[in-house]
Design a protein around this motif. Sequence first.
Motif, mmCIF file in Angstrom:
data_model
loop_
_atom_site.group_PDB
_atom_site.id
_atom_site.type_symbol
_atom_site.label_atom_id
_atom_site.label_comp_id
_atom_site.label_asym_id
_atom_site.label_seq_id
_atom_site.Cartn_x
_atom_site.Cartn_y
_atom_site.Cartn_z
ATOM 1 N N LEU A 1 -10.157 -1.554 2.468
ATOM 2 C CA LEU A 1 -9.243 -2.678 2.661
ATOM 3 C C LEU A 1 -10.059 -3.957 2.836
ATOM 4 C CD1 LEU A 1 -6.361 -1.431 4.970
ATOM 5 C CD2 LEU A 1 -6.317 -1.938 2.536
ATOM 6 N N LYS B 1 -0.241 -4.744 8.986
ATOM 7 C CA LYS B 1 -1.070 -5.635 8.177
ATOM 8 C C LYS B 1 -0.155 -6.448 7.269
ATOM 9 C CE LYS B 1 -5.240 -5.512 5.331
ATOM 10 N NZ LYS B 1 -6.001 -6.384 6.226
ATOM 11 N N ARG C 1 6.982 -9.009 -3.039
ATOM 12 C CA ARG C 1 7.244 -8.973 -4.473
ATOM 13 C C ARG C 1 7.761 -10.332 -4.935
ATOM 14 N NH1 ARG C 1 10.019 -3.764 -7.137
ATOM 15 N NH2 ARG C 1 8.036 -2.894 -6.492
ATOM 16 N N ASP D 1 -9.796 -6.681 4.533
ATOM 17 C CA ASP D 1 -10.066 -7.199 5.871
ATOM 18 C C ASP D 1 -10.449 -6.094 6.845
ATOM 19 O OD1 ASP D 1 -9.462 -9.739 5.042
ATOM 20 O OD2 ASP D 1 -7.324 -9.479 5.437
ATOM 21 N N ASN D 2 -10.488 -4.874 6.375
ATOM 22 C CA ASN D 2 -10.863 -3.736 7.223
ATOM 23 C C ASN D 2 -11.826 -2.869 6.415
ATOM 24 O OD1 ASN D 2 -7.862 -4.503 7.765
ATOM 25 N ND2 ASN D 2 -8.602 -3.621 9.677
ATOM 26 N N PHE E 1 -3.016 -5.518 0.277
ATOM 27 C CA PHE E 1 -1.653 -5.013 0.078
ATOM 28 C C PHE E 1 -0.823 -6.046 -0.673
ATOM 29 C CE2 PHE E 1 -2.279 -2.405 4.157
ATOM 30 C CZ PHE E 1 -2.828 -1.369 3.421
ATOM 31 N N ASN E 2 -0.215 -5.595 -1.749
ATOM 32 C CA ASN E 2 0.561 -6.494 -2.592
ATOM 33 C C ASN E 2 1.641 -5.679 -3.296
ATOM 34 O OD1 ASN E 2 1.520 -8.159 -4.670
ATOM 35 N ND2 ASN E 2 -0.401 -9.287 -4.762
ATOM 36 N N ASP E 3 2.881 -5.967 -2.983
ATOM 37 C CA ASP E 3 3.991 -5.180 -3.550
ATOM 38 C C ASP E 3 4.192 -5.408 -5.035
ATOM 39 O OD1 ASP E 3 4.497 -3.833 -1.303
ATOM 40 O OD2 ASP E 3 6.394 -4.815 -0.789
ATOM 41 N N ASN E 4 3.492 -6.408 -5.610
ATOM 42 C CA ASN E 4 3.613 -6.642 -7.046
ATOM 43 C C ASN E 4 2.639 -5.783 -7.847
ATOM 44 O OD1 ASN E 4 5.492 -9.048 -6.967
ATOM 45 N ND2 ASN E 4 3.848 -9.730 -5.627
ATOM 46 N N ARG F 1 9.547 0.625 4.363
ATOM 47 C CA ARG F 1 9.404 -0.662 3.682
ATOM 48 C C ARG F 1 9.571 -0.437 2.189
ATOM 49 N NH1 ARG F 1 5.278 -3.665 1.650
ATOM 50 N NH2 ARG F 1 3.751 -2.094 2.214
ATOM 51 N N ASN G 1 0.219 2.290 0.355
ATOM 52 C CA ASN G 1 0.882 1.008 0.087
ATOM 53 C C ASN G 1 0.471 0.529 -1.301
ATOM 54 O OD1 ASN G 1 2.124 -0.147 2.791
ATOM 55 N ND2 ASN G 1 0.228 0.870 3.337
ATOM 56 N N ARG G 2 1.377 -0.176 -1.942
ATOM 57 C CA ARG G 2 0.991 -0.850 -3.186
ATOM 58 C C ARG G 2 -0.102 -1.863 -2.853
ATOM 59 N NH1 ARG G 2 4.543 -1.091 -7.849
ATOM 60 N NH2 ARG G 2 6.276 0.371 -7.615
ATOM 61 N N PHE H 1 1.171 -8.472 3.968
ATOM 62 C CA PHE H 1 1.142 -8.074 2.564
ATOM 63 C C PHE H 1 1.815 -9.160 1.739
ATOM 64 C CE2 PHE H 1 5.556 -6.863 1.580
ATOM 65 C CZ PHE H 1 6.094 -6.897 2.863
ATOM 66 N N THR H 2 1.531 -9.137 0.446
ATOM 67 C CA THR H 2 2.154 -10.082 -0.472
ATOM 68 C C THR H 2 3.479 -9.498 -0.935
ATOM 69 O OG1 THR H 2 -0.034 -10.734 -1.206
ATOM 70 C CG2 THR H 2 1.825 -11.394 -2.595
ATOM 71 N N ASN I 1 5.672 2.751 -1.037
ATOM 72 C CA ASN I 1 5.029 2.525 0.256
ATOM 73 C C ASN I 1 5.447 3.551 1.301
ATOM 74 O OD1 ASN I 1 3.908 0.222 -0.853
ATOM 75 N ND2 ASN I 1 5.632 -1.064 -0.217
#
Lengths: 301, 300
Positions: free
Chosen positions: B97, A88, A93, B99-100, B176-179, A111, B156-157, A90-91, B123
Amino acid sequence: MEYIRKKRSLENYTIRSIPKDVLVSDSEGKTVIDETNPKYFYGKIPNYKVDDNGNYILAPSGQKILNTIDVDLFLTQKVDDMGIFTNKGFTERITPLNIEPQGFNSFEYGRLPGAPASFYYHNDVVVTGNTDDGYLNQVRSYRLDSNNNPIYVPFLNTSDDTTNVFNGVISDDSEKTVYKIGADPIEVLEYQQGTITEIKSGTEFTTYKNKFVRTKDEYGKNLSYFKTDFKNNNGGWDSNNVSLNAIFKKEEYLGIVFPPEVESVVFINRGVADIFERHSLLSELKTTNDIDTNRGGFIGS
Amino acid sequence: MATGNYGTIRPADVSVDDVEIWYSFTPSRELISDVELKSLDPAEVLIPANDPNNNSEILGGLYTLKLPTSVFGTKGYYSIIIRPKQIRTTIDNCGVLIDNQDVKGIAFDINSITQDLQSRFENGNLVGYRVEYLKEVTGTDQNKIQNLFRIITSNNRALSMPQAQGNSNASVAYTFNDNATSVFCTLTPSSAPSIKPNAVPFIGNPGQQVIITNTFFNPVMVEIEMVEYDDETLAYALYSNQTKSLEDGIYTIYNFGNQIYKQYNLYEVKDQFSGKPLYEVREEKFTIDPTKDFDGITNF
């Protein structure tokens, strides 16, 4: 939970030595033990390791060594396969990492937040070996020289799909012929124009014109061919074949190690005779096994 | 000979940072008081063995428990539980989620986790961890919901987002967003069975306390019985060197290193009037006579 039983004798840790330093004479002149002496440990289990003279044993660092009762264990982990994950987007950082963490290993870290895709790039891996000259026929031109030998024309693409695949000679001299099978035509063109110095795509063969190999095949039949080396550069991992995705688990795929393949075995028998139905059924049979398996065994039964 | 098989149990190479150790002591099996569990620092007492060919590489499986004699030096029974480390935290929210919508999960706030454990919430690092739940209302009853657990299948973040317009799903949606500082975890089981589509398994409630535990190794319980005598000490009495001092009646038994192991006074009890011997006595002597050193006696 595993249950382990062990037995340890405290005598193994009990001090039985009597240093001479702790011996004194009493008022009657008899040798007795001075139990107040700090080196006297007889019959005790000290907290730190001591030697036979009642001195603490010191580590190289100068510290006393803890007296321990050692028990060996074997720990195990029961593992199970969770099955495939789903990719999927993801955004990423906003402020990605610039420098890989010390000892970064993409296989170990997975990751890592903030890690750009470049952290996962890997250098080329080149596979080399030798083979027969069977591929040489694929790259010859249709012309023959005065001795009736084929002429090898550099950069003549002999593949069936010249737009996408280059099969052809790179160089040809009296000693050897160097040719590529399955190369990228654009990359070959850039090489021809001198833009790049190496063609990484495809498999490179070098057939030597004055070196023969004589051997036998698996049935003992004699074989002879021109010595041929090959080299394949897989190109490594780079922006062309690496992208980062988040992975998550769809529960319906738990324990499933490949995407499900749907095979329909449902057949509705309408109960009405159709003069063409029998022919229609038989037309679906491609192999004798289909008699048993087609439409859930309908025909076989 | 079997072909194509593979093992499902492997030697664990778990870090001692992911281990908890508890112990209890009882001087006998007949004690009726409650068991009191005390903790041990795994970093001090559990030492992994290294590969002899690669010293910086853990061998796997083999660990040595180094039990300090200051704690484990008493005769009796020590029960030691070695189990995966537990992390106690609170479910920040539950959702799907974006989209899910059929993928449900729970979210944790990384900032609410202690600094040394935050790396475990990055993650993918929680995959395989077990989640156990505490009751939301505290009381005198058992706080932990017994026999209920879920397994984390991915993490996941993720950022909570408003549901797309027209979507009637009331759950909070995550992307999902790593920030983000929250972590979205999928669990199993979390899907409803096909025959009962509304019976969605419980995966937790927002604000609920949970216990997260790794599954890096199978927990073990070790019972160590500390004894005064074993085969070796009994052999001292049978086969080791012994002396009997005829002058003062001191009977000395030595260990195999000729150190004094036990001393006894030997004497007779006689009738005070007739002088007739009544008993021969061997009485343990607790103040050791150091002059009965075996090498000193036999060095003539």
